[in-house]
Design a protein around this motif. Structure first.
Motif, PDB file in Angstrom:
ATOM      1  N   LEU A  72       0.841  -1.183   0.000  1.00 39.12           N
ATOM      2  CA  LEU A  72       0.000   0.000   0.000  1.00 39.12           C
ATOM      3  C   LEU A  72       0.884   1.243   0.000  1.00 39.12           C
ATOM      4  O   LEU A  72       1.995   1.229   0.530  1.00 39.12           O
ATOM      5  N   VAL A  73       0.380   2.316  -0.585  1.00 38.91           N
ATOM      6  CA  VAL A  73       1.121   3.572  -0.604  1.00 38.91           C
ATOM      7  C   VAL A  73       0.816   4.315   0.694  1.00 38.91           C
ATOM      8  O   VAL A  73      -0.327   4.706   0.941  1.00 38.91           O
ATOM      9  N   HIS A  74       1.823   4.488   1.527  1.00 37.38           N
ATOM     10  CA  HIS A  74       1.602   5.060   2.854  1.00 37.38           C
ATOM     11  C   HIS A  74       1.718   6.579   2.866  1.00 37.38           C
ATOM     12  O   HIS A  74       2.485   7.171   2.102  1.00 37.38           O
ATOM     13  N   ALA A  75       0.941   7.195   3.756  1.00 38.58           N
ATOM     14  CA  ALA A  75       1.018   8.634   4.016  1.00 38.58           C
ATOM     15  C   ALA A  75       1.655   8.831   5.385  1.00 38.58           C
ATOM     16  O   ALA A  75       1.791   7.885   6.164  1.00 38.58           O
ATOM     17  N   GLU A  76       2.048  10.063   5.693  1.00 37.78           N
ATOM     18  CA  GLU A  76       2.728  10.322   6.961  1.00 37.78           C
ATOM     19  C   GLU A  76       1.794  10.199   8.153  1.00 37.78           C
ATOM     20  O   GLU A  76       2.155   9.669   9.192  1.00 37.78           O
ATOM     21  N   ASP A  77       0.572  10.730   8.021  1.00 36.18           N
ATOM     22  CA  ASP A  77      -0.340  10.717   9.165  1.00 36.18           C
ATOM     23  C   ASP A  77      -1.768  10.929   8.695  1.00 36.18           C
ATOM     24  O   ASP A  77      -2.009  11.265   7.526  1.00 36.18           O
ATOM     25  N   VAL A  78      -2.703  10.730   9.610  1.00 38.34           N
ATOM     26  CA  VAL A  78      -4.110  10.987   9.328  1.00 38.34           C
ATOM     27  C   VAL A  78      -4.309  12.485   9.128  1.00 38.34           C
ATOM     28  O   VAL A  78      -3.643  13.310   9.771  1.00 38.34           O
ATOM     29  N   ALA A  79      -5.207  12.856   8.230  1.00 29.98           N
ATOM     30  CA  ALA A  79      -5.467  14.263   7.934  1.00 29.98           C
ATOM     31  C   ALA A  79      -5.991  14.989   9.175  1.00 29.98           C
ATOM     32  O   ALA A  79      -6.673  14.406  10.027  1.00 29.98           O
TER      33      ALA A  79
END
Length: 387
Positions: A271-278
């Motif tokens: 999965l393409v990960h993001a840094e944190d929840v918006a």
């Protein structure tokens, strides 16, 4: 960006013996269990199984695309995912068994689960999230005031019941949305010898639990095996109490649409990960927790029961019914609301006021924090000569 369907094109020709189980496989099985397999995948007592290819053929003999696409629920993509899986070497011969689809108005429970038999001999126990039935959504809201729901108890009994049949096998447990919550709850309640067989528990944007469960020794014991995966703008996955780390993935959807696994971005086998929840998800989470904490058990129960009793009185039984609500049904909803006792009207007014106040306090504190951080950054820049 790519999603699960692209993954099936990229990796579909590789068996799991060649390329082992990965995070995207988890998403696919959590999506697959949304398909209505009644009369297709054998029930627990039969001892039989069916391949994904056979299950897909039988399903599409009974249904057509137009019928499926007419549904409102985001889970309507599941049959199309299944059909594509059935065309791949990786998934076509994987077998499905022990299917249960139990919807009970009396128990206010919607429960669906099945076992997926992988080529390496391991098992993935897939719990379904909420379907398009109103009773299923009612059970979700019941989590706000019940320590344990009928669905959670059924999930635990199911996992405990397969222990003898799959002794010594590696077991993965997972699900999407409410299915993720059921997966964690079932694994949390299982016997120590079964827990040792569990390799991983996947909660794909699944809600948490009431505080007393999240702080229990059973939950803490399970945490090292739990993977909490949620999109950047998660709403469902941020509900109630979680413990441990969570993984944030990027999504092509906006707002609530990110709850749909089909919008989650995939690259290769991961999965393409993001840094944190918006930030908006964090604000909503804080607001909802503060609001719920100000309502006692009876107030939460009455609010949920009143809303869903009104829908039932108007003969609205599915999300599609609500979406395509007729004027006669809308009139019935308004009449039912007008018949509510005065104390219930006062409770709803109180709840809305508390929600408004909780939201305002959360936003003000967030703005104040942002201003203070901005001032601190400016002072640092002046000292270092960067401005």
């Amino acid at each position: 960006m790519a999603n699960m369907m692209d993954y099936l094109d990229w990796r579909g020709d590789l068996s799991m013996k060649t390329d082992g189980f990965n995070d995207v496989d988890n998403l696919l099985f959590a999506q697959l269990v949304y398909v209505d397999f009644e009369g297709i995948v054998p029930p627990p007592k039969s001892g039989e199984s069916v391949s994904i290819k056979e299950a897909s053929e039988r399903f599409w003999q009974r249904h057509d695309e137009e019928e499926i696409l007419a549904k409102v629920s985001m889970t309507k993509s599941a049959p199309f995912v299944m059909r594509r899986m059935a065309q791949t070497r990786r998934f076509a011969d994987i077998r499905l068994s022990r299917y249960i689809n139990d919807i009970s108005d009396e128990e206010q429970s919607q429960f669906s689960v099945m076992c997926v038999h992988l080529e390496d001999g391991s098992i993935y126990v897939a719990y379904s999230g909420t379907d398009d039935t109103i009773v299923g959504w009612r059970e979700n809201f019941n989590m706000g005031f019940l320590t344990e729901t009928p669905g959670q108890l059924k999930a635990a009994a199911y996992l405990d019941g397969i222990a003898g049949a799959f002794a010594q096998k590696d077991i993965r447990v997972g699900g999407h949305s409410k299915g993720g919550n059921l997966a964690v709850y079932a694994a949390m309640k299982c016997r120590p010898e079964l827990l040792r067989q569990i390799v991983c528990v996947y909660s794909n944007d699944g809600p948490g639990f009431r505080k007393e469960i999240a702080e229990s020794s059973e939950y803490q014991r399970l945490l090292p095996k739990v993977r909490n995966i949620m999109p950047e703008s998660s709403i469902v996955g941020m509900l109630l109490e979680h413990r441990g780390d969570y993984e944030v993935v990027k999504s092509t959807g906006r707002g609530a649409q990110q709850h749909d696994e089909m919008s989650w971005e995939v690259l290769g086998t991961g999965l393409v990960h993001a840094e944190d929840v918006a930030s908006e998800s964090i604000l909503l989470d804080e607001t909802m927790k503060k609001w719920i904490d100000q309502l006692d058990y009876e107030e939460r129960r009455e609010i949920v029961e009143t809303v869903f009793d009104i829908l039932e009185e108007a003969q609205i039984y599915t999300v599609d019914d609500l979406y395509h609500c007729k004027w006669k049904q809308l009139q019935e909803i308004l009449r039912a609301k007008s018949r509510l006792p005065e104390e219930t009207h006062l409770l709803f007014s109180k709840a809305l006021k508390l929600l408004w106040n909780a939201g305002n306090r959360t936003i003000k504190r967030s703005v104040k924090k942002a201003v203070e951080e901005s001032k601190t950054d400016s002072k640092k820049s002046i000292k270092t000569g960067n401005i």
